[in-house]
Design a protein around this motif. Sequence first.
Motif, PDB file in Angstrom:
ATOM      1  N   HIS A  74      27.897  -5.121  16.492  1.00  0.00           N
ATOM      2  CA  HIS A  74      27.923  -4.064  15.494  1.00  0.00           C
ATOM      3  C   HIS A  74      27.001  -2.951  15.957  1.00  0.00           C
ATOM      4  O   HIS A  74      25.932  -3.207  16.490  1.00  0.00           O
ATOM      5  CB  HIS A  74      27.459  -4.646  14.150  1.00  0.00           C
ATOM      6  N   LEU A  80      27.764   0.687  21.645  1.00  0.00           N
ATOM      7  CA  LEU A  80      28.640  -0.376  22.133  1.00  0.00           C
ATOM      8  C   LEU A  80      29.194  -0.012  23.515  1.00  0.00           C
ATOM      9  O   LEU A  80      29.303  -0.865  24.401  1.00  0.00           O
ATOM     10  CB  LEU A  80      29.788  -0.609  21.144  1.00  0.00           C
ATOM     11  N   ALA A  83      26.451  -0.595  26.067  1.00  0.00           N
ATOM     12  CA  ALA A  83      26.263  -2.000  26.408  1.00  0.00           C
ATOM     13  C   ALA A  83      27.379  -2.470  27.339  1.00  0.00           C
ATOM     14  O   ALA A  83      27.132  -3.212  28.302  1.00  0.00           O
ATOM     15  CB  ALA A  83      26.241  -2.843  25.132  1.00  0.00           C
ATOM     16  N   VAL A  86      26.650  -1.166  30.936  1.00  0.00           N
ATOM     17  CA  VAL A  86      25.597  -1.871  31.655  1.00  0.00           C
ATOM     18  C   VAL A  86      26.055  -3.280  32.021  1.00  0.00           C
ATOM     19  O   VAL A  86      25.786  -3.787  33.107  1.00  0.00           O
ATOM     20  CB  VAL A  86      24.322  -1.919  30.795  1.00  0.00           C
ATOM     21  N   ALA A  87      26.772  -3.898  31.080  1.00  0.00           N
ATOM     22  CA  ALA A  87      27.199  -5.262  31.324  1.00  0.00           C
ATOM     23  C   ALA A  87      28.304  -5.327  32.372  1.00  0.00           C
ATOM     24  O   ALA A  87      28.682  -6.402  32.820  1.00  0.00           O
ATOM     25  CB  ALA A  87      27.687  -5.889  30.022  1.00  0.00           C
ATOM     26  N   TRP A 161      20.483   2.293  25.536  1.00  0.00           N
ATOM     27  CA  TRP A 161      21.258   1.069  25.337  1.00  0.00           C
ATOM     28  C   TRP A 161      20.386  -0.159  25.212  1.00  0.00           C
ATOM     29  O   TRP A 161      20.818  -1.183  24.724  1.00  0.00           O
ATOM     30  CB  TRP A 161      22.251   0.854  26.470  1.00  0.00           C
ATOM     31  N   GLY A 162      19.191  -0.067  25.672  1.00  0.00           N
ATOM     32  CA  GLY A 162      18.440  -1.305  25.667  1.00  0.00           C
ATOM     33  C   GLY A 162      16.981  -1.049  25.934  1.00  0.00           C
ATOM     34  O   GLY A 162      16.411  -0.103  25.410  1.00  0.00           O
ATOM     35  N   PRO A 163      16.404  -1.879  26.725  1.00  0.00           N
ATOM     36  CA  PRO A 163      14.955  -1.808  26.859  1.00  0.00           C
ATOM     37  C   PRO A 163      14.515  -0.555  27.598  1.00  0.00           C
ATOM     38  O   PRO A 163      15.099  -0.164  28.596  1.00  0.00           O
ATOM     39  CB  PRO A 163      14.618  -3.055  27.662  1.00  0.00           C
ATOM     40  N   SER A 164      13.500   0.073  27.076  1.00  0.00           N
ATOM     41  CA  SER A 164      12.980   1.241  27.764  1.00  0.00           C
ATOM     42  C   SER A 164      11.775   0.927  28.631  1.00  0.00           C
ATOM     43  O   SER A 164      11.365   1.764  29.410  1.00  0.00           O
ATOM     44  CB  SER A 164      12.619   2.311  26.743  1.00  0.00           C
ATOM     45  N   ARG A 168       8.665   2.950  31.696  1.00  0.00           N
ATOM     46  CA  ARG A 168       7.230   2.995  31.419  1.00  0.00           C
ATOM     47  C   ARG A 168       6.459   2.211  32.473  1.00  0.00           C
ATOM     48  O   ARG A 168       5.438   2.662  32.980  1.00  0.00           O
ATOM     49  CB  ARG A 168       6.929   2.358  30.062  1.00  0.00           C
ATOM     50  N   PRO A 194      18.419 -11.716  29.061  1.00  0.00           N
ATOM     51  CA  PRO A 194      19.368 -10.830  28.417  1.00  0.00           C
ATOM     52  C   PRO A 194      18.992  -9.388  28.725  1.00  0.00           C
ATOM     53  O   PRO A 194      17.882  -9.122  29.166  1.00  0.00           O
ATOM     54  CB  PRO A 194      19.198 -11.134  26.931  1.00  0.00           C
ATOM     55  N   TYR A 195      19.848  -8.500  28.457  1.00  0.00           N
ATOM     56  CA  TYR A 195      19.675  -7.073  28.733  1.00  0.00           C
ATOM     57  C   TYR A 195      19.629  -6.793  30.224  1.00  0.00           C
ATOM     58  O   TYR A 195      19.283  -5.716  30.649  1.00  0.00           O
ATOM     59  CB  TYR A 195      18.388  -6.517  28.116  1.00  0.00           C
ATOM     60  N   ARG A 260      18.981   4.217  29.722  1.00  0.00           N
ATOM     61  CA  ARG A 260      19.895   5.195  29.137  1.00  0.00           C
ATOM     62  C   ARG A 260      21.178   5.251  29.944  1.00  0.00           C
ATOM     63  O   ARG A 260      21.176   5.015  31.142  1.00  0.00           O
ATOM     64  CB  ARG A 260      19.260   6.580  29.140  1.00  0.00           C
TER      65      ARG A 260
ATOM     66  N   ARG B  64      16.095  -4.998  19.052  1.00  0.00           N
ATOM     67  CA  ARG B  64      15.536  -5.633  20.232  1.00  0.00           C
ATOM     68  C   ARG B  64      14.337  -6.498  19.862  1.00  0.00           C
ATOM     69  O   ARG B  64      14.201  -7.632  20.300  1.00  0.00           O
ATOM     70  CB  ARG B  64      15.119  -4.542  21.213  1.00  0.00           C
ATOM     71  N   SER B 183      21.466  -4.822  11.184  1.00  0.00           N
ATOM     72  CA  SER B 183      22.058  -6.133  10.946  1.00  0.00           C
ATOM     73  C   SER B 183      21.632  -7.065  12.061  1.00  0.00           C
ATOM     74  O   SER B 183      22.191  -7.062  13.139  1.00  0.00           O
ATOM     75  CB  SER B 183      23.573  -6.029  10.875  1.00  0.00           C
ATOM     76  N   VAL B 661      28.263  -6.038   8.597  1.00  0.00           N
ATOM     77  CA  VAL B 661      28.353  -7.354   9.212  1.00  0.00           C
ATOM     78  C   VAL B 661      28.712  -8.345   8.127  1.00  0.00           C
ATOM     79  O   VAL B 661      27.908  -8.688   7.272  1.00  0.00           O
ATOM     80  CB  VAL B 661      27.011  -7.742   9.857  1.00  0.00           C
ATOM     81  N   TYR B 938      26.147 -13.070  17.706  1.00  0.00           N
ATOM     82  CA  TYR B 938      26.078 -11.677  17.333  1.00  0.00           C
ATOM     83  C   TYR B 938      25.404 -10.899  18.454  1.00  0.00           C
ATOM     84  O   TYR B 938      24.253 -11.167  18.801  1.00  0.00           O
ATOM     85  CB  TYR B 938      25.273 -11.537  16.038  1.00  0.00           C
ATOM     86  N   THR B 940      26.087  -7.773  21.934  1.00  0.00           N
ATOM     87  CA  THR B 940      26.962  -7.250  22.978  1.00  0.00           C
ATOM     88  C   THR B 940      26.733  -8.080  24.235  1.00  0.00           C
ATOM     89  O   THR B 940      25.774  -8.844  24.304  1.00  0.00           O
ATOM     90  CB  THR B 940      26.603  -5.788  23.275  1.00  0.00           C
ATOM     91  N   PRO B 941      27.603  -7.913  25.224  1.00  0.00           N
ATOM     92  CA  PRO B 941      27.378  -8.655  26.464  1.00  0.00           C
ATOM     93  C   PRO B 941      26.028  -8.313  27.076  1.00  0.00           C
ATOM     94  O   PRO B 941      25.425  -9.121  27.763  1.00  0.00           O
ATOM     95  CB  PRO B 941      28.519  -8.210  27.366  1.00  0.00           C
ATOM     96  N   ALA B 942      25.540  -7.124  26.817  1.00  0.00           N
ATOM     97  CA  ALA B 942      24.247  -6.759  27.397  1.00  0.00           C
ATOM     98  C   ALA B 942      23.106  -7.496  26.727  1.00  0.00           C
ATOM     99  O   ALA B 942      22.161  -7.925  27.368  1.00  0.00           O
ATOM    100  CB  ALA B 942      24.043  -5.251  27.264  1.00  0.00           C
ATOM    101  N   SER B 943      23.203  -7.662  25.421  1.00  0.00           N
ATOM    102  CA  SER B 943      22.084  -8.290  24.713  1.00  0.00           C
ATOM    103  C   SER B 943      22.258  -9.793  24.625  1.00  0.00           C
ATOM    104  O   SER B 943      21.285 -10.516  24.509  1.00  0.00           O
ATOM    105  CB  SER B 943      21.980  -7.704  23.312  1.00  0.00           C
TER     106      SER B 943
END
Lengths: 270, 1014
Positions: A74, A80, A83, A86-87, A161-164, A168, A194-195, A260, B64, B183, B661, B938, B940-943
């Motif tokens: 979600h 989305l 993600a 990147v994936a 999208w994820g960890p920054s 840093r 993950p990530y 990003r 995260r 969510s 959700v 729950y 994405t493939p990335a997380s």
Amino acid sequence: MMAGRAVSSVLDVTVCLLLVSASAVTLTHAPTTPDREQPGRADAVLELLTTSTVRIDYASSPSRPDDASNLTAHGTLAGLLAAGTVANATAHGEPIAPSTAGYRRAVAASVRRATARQDVRVQVLVRWRPYPGAHVRGRFAVGPSPPPSVDVDAASATVPWGPSPVRRRAVGVARWEGFAGVSRAIADGLVGGPYSSIRTDSTLAGARRAAVASAYGIESSTDEVASERLRRAVERSVEADLRNRFDSPVEAARTVSFGRVRLTVRTWSP
Amino acid sequence: MRLAEDERGRVPFALVGVVLLVGSAALTATMARQQAPADGPVAGPAIEKAKSSSHAAIHAAIERAARQAGRNPIVEPANTSYGRVINESAPFRDYLRVRIYLAVVRALDGVRAREGAVVANPAVPDASNETALREGKRRIALEPVGADRSAGLRVRVRNVTVTTRRDGRLLDRRQFTPTIVVSTPVLALHARTQRFETRLNRGPLDGPGLGRRLTARTYALAWVRGYAQYGGAPIENVVANRHVEVLTNGAVLREQRRAFGRSDSGGRRAMGRATATVAVTDLTEASSVPGDRWVEYLFERTDEDGTTPTGVRAFANPDAPQRANATVGVNRSADEAFSRFVDAADADSLESVLASAYSADVKLTATVRQVDRHVWTSGQPAENWTLVGERTETNVRVRPAPASNAPSPPAWDRYRSYSRTVERMHTTTKRWRDGDRTRRTQRHRRVTFRVTIGVLGNPAPRAPGRSGEIASLYERGGPLDGPNMQDVPRKAVETLVENRGGPDELAWRAVEGSLDTGVKTVRADRPEGLSAWVYADLAALRERTRTVSVAADRRSAATGRRRPGNLLGRVLRDRRAKLVDAPERYDSVADRARIAARAAYLDRVRERLDERSQRSRTVRRNVDRALSSAGLPSLERIERISASREAATPGRSMIPGAGPVEGVAVSVDAEPSYLTLAAVDADPVGEYHPLVARNVNVFTVPYGDAADRVVEGVFDGFDRRRVDLGTAARTLRAADRTLQHRDDRRLAATRDELRTDVDASMRQVRRHLASSLARESSLDRRASRAAVEDGLAAWNGTAEQALAVSNGSAAAPIADAAVERLPAHERTDRRRDWIALRVRLELAGLARQERIRPPERPVDRTANRTRRVARAALTKAVEDGLATADERAKRRWFGRVLSAVPAGLPVTPIPGYWYATVNVWHVEVGGTYARFTLQARYGTPASGPVEYTRADRTVRVDVDDDGDPERLGRNAPVSFRTRTVVLVVVPPDGSGVGDVDGDADERSPGWPGRSDNP
């Protein structure tokens, strides 16, 4: 009786008319509203992608289309998409992540549904590059590329999208540890957990694992030692990339865009 | 001049144009100027942009942070300066706040909104130290969206500061508080895991949870296996830890389903395999041979015997034995009451009842009526005479009067009436003198009374049972053709009238008012055969009473919660009228006496039952004491535990969603997925025991007669040196049987020792029986001894004889032999019955004679050796193949030997009232999952999916961003500890129920050597 006028009347009237026209032009060009460009169609689509949220259900593993492997995601369409990008990363052109076909299909369908217009064609293109000139990169496109002959309206934005912390950390260590430190920070983000694009866990199927290994020229294995070996190999590749392109590690660290992706929307009329 | 022609002051048109141009230019300039206010560049748009980007950044940061918090949650805050920031009451929630705060700090660091030259920077202060971290944590407010345990999380980040600058110059600084709904199911996962762990730690009485499930499962198993053992299956360990392992895992998987909607699939598979393995072990536990042959053997054997289908049927329906009712009868209470009633000489004895039936109360009654009064004088004294003397004479004359009946009050019979007329004449004579002249005058007063004397009788006024009209009361008749009360009127007249001077005298006394009307008792003559006749009738009643029984729930009967004595007493009271069976109208006094005896006997039985009931209460109290001295809950608590079993209801597998959700599936992944008693090597902790168990079988004291001890209330610190004769006999028989098939020198030696002891006991038994016979009959000691010998000769060998004595079956033959020896005229039915009864009671009483109980050690040693030999034989037999026909005949011996070892606590308030054997198992388990992961599907493939993992790990977070993570607390594995108690009750006889492998306190390898445990 004909006293002479100072100026010819004809000339006088002509000059007057000219001046009146000039003042009219001046007034017409007076800035009545703030000077802002009208948003184009591509901008509208971009805004839609970054603001509207959707829920998708997808099979995480295409080989097990049962309930248990179904996931729910979600978020904003942009998130989305990011993600998925990147994936779906590749290293030296080789796919390195577990298959995300199910996910990407579901996201693409949502994007298409959201951006469908009768009179406009839309292409959404997402690109991820952890740093300039990276050998690891991701790409995710929804919709066909525009034909070369048409006028294209384009807009783009960067989306987190994820960890920054990768950037840093890279910046933090660049001054003292040089390219090696920056490379390690980037490799830490890339490998394991993950990530990360390069998974070392069991979710990576055998063939993919072999592909990852061959992309970095190491043996394929799943144990702890192997994943550490893989991390080292990735670190070496990253360092090579950076040294090729940058003169100073600080400069290199500042350009890290690990967290990003760049989202580009292109619209055109059919 | 015309205005049109006036040329003065003419201005060129062009000048107008110039004015217009200048005016419009000025206007344009003014308008353009208005767009940029005088106070500098605009901050607004940049701020707005900064707000919306920080919103997105915070959203991502929260998601995260929640994932990271779930991956290694804090269960216990560390005692470090940073750790103390985390509140102990809700560590995970606080930890989540801390992580969200740190993530927000970092996320906002990268947010910079630019609008032209204006740059807006949102930020929250950094966490450079623990105070800043605490401040920062307080900025974050969390609340679940929608229902508790749903997937949504509403987060408010207080006071995000947006600083706007233009070219490095501060333009604006303002704060805003974004509220963001994310969510993420991590709080829901945490809450569910908490609840799961709480339920696992619940005891059976704490509410629904593992304790109850374990209770239900252990009950089913213990009853099934207990009954199978009772039925003769060679089960040595009714509840073993290997069962506890499977039961616990099954219950835990159920709890997983309850908490998460589904259980660990690996756990389910392992559970299936483990169940199969344990089942095979169960079937082969007596031998070391795996498999189906043993199954065949076990089931064939039980079928052939025909006596033990319960155990086997119970496999098909595990609930059945628990619902089974025990039939509790009056049984020996009838004998004892009878013996006491017939034999005693007190007021409650049969003799006194018969006497009171054959006696009448008699008394006199009198009516006195004055019928005439007459006064006259003779002689007249003159005036001047002097009275010199006066004398009064009374004359009474009694003469018969016409007969009339004396009145009789109700319930009194009038035996005789006497009517008399009593004349009483007073004559007063006065003497007068005048000088020397004397003269007499007389005054007569005559009173006449009519007196009626009645002799009244009231037959059998104090005999028990309904008093009622007796048909042929004063004449011969009735079943014995006895005189009944024929002689009572005569005896009454004799006693009351004739012995007191006759009716005239009595009539006079009645007039005088000195008649004795007190009640006297007159005994009637009893007919010849009365005693024997009543005895026979009573004996029949005794047999009928003996069979009166009630169906009592076996468990509550055995534990004394509902005392069978009470129940039986109530039944007897309800049936009393039917049992007494008094006729509408007695046909004779003998009949009345018979009913009186019946009623009195039933009262005696009631008394015995009351005593029995009283003793059950004592037993219950003593069992309680025994349990509590073993550190176990009381019987009442055990009963409540057994009632607290709970049906399994699966929970929801979806976390209810909030907002977009709608629901997120959850899956469980535990390491190890099946909790074994054996050590495993698990990831974070290394080698450990996932499950520890301890099961204590309370009444295993294999040969101690716990029953007596419980009866005597000296259960703790009791004397274990002697055992019950039956136990010794059974052991001896098993040893004999074994030695018939196998030569074993050691067994032969211990067997001989045991036999010597049993022989010694039997000598005592013989002596007791013989002296008892001599007392009860006319036999002399020698004849009595011979009779005992003859009776016991029906059994071969010491073991069988001792067994016959201990279970009472020797009574009848001994009594028969004794009766045979009586002279012919004494060989009456009554004698026969009486001797049989006395021998029966004597045998039951022997059980309590300390000198008859053999010493324990030889019994113990023989039993152990026997079992070892039999087990070896069994193993070999199975290996050799049992199918051959020759073996069929022989093969049962070792099965019988193996199942012959007695166990359990026979519930016998009084020896001889063994209506159940109970045993108690106390099961404790403790388990730990090295890693327990809940996954919400729950992400994405990335997380990846959202995980919540509990394991033994330290939680470190780099708070101050120095690259060196700070310790904030500890994660802890999901672990539990609970206990339950199982009470198994089997019918009497057989070898009872209990662990007989000598390991009463079975501890799994990982069980900590704790001293606070029972």
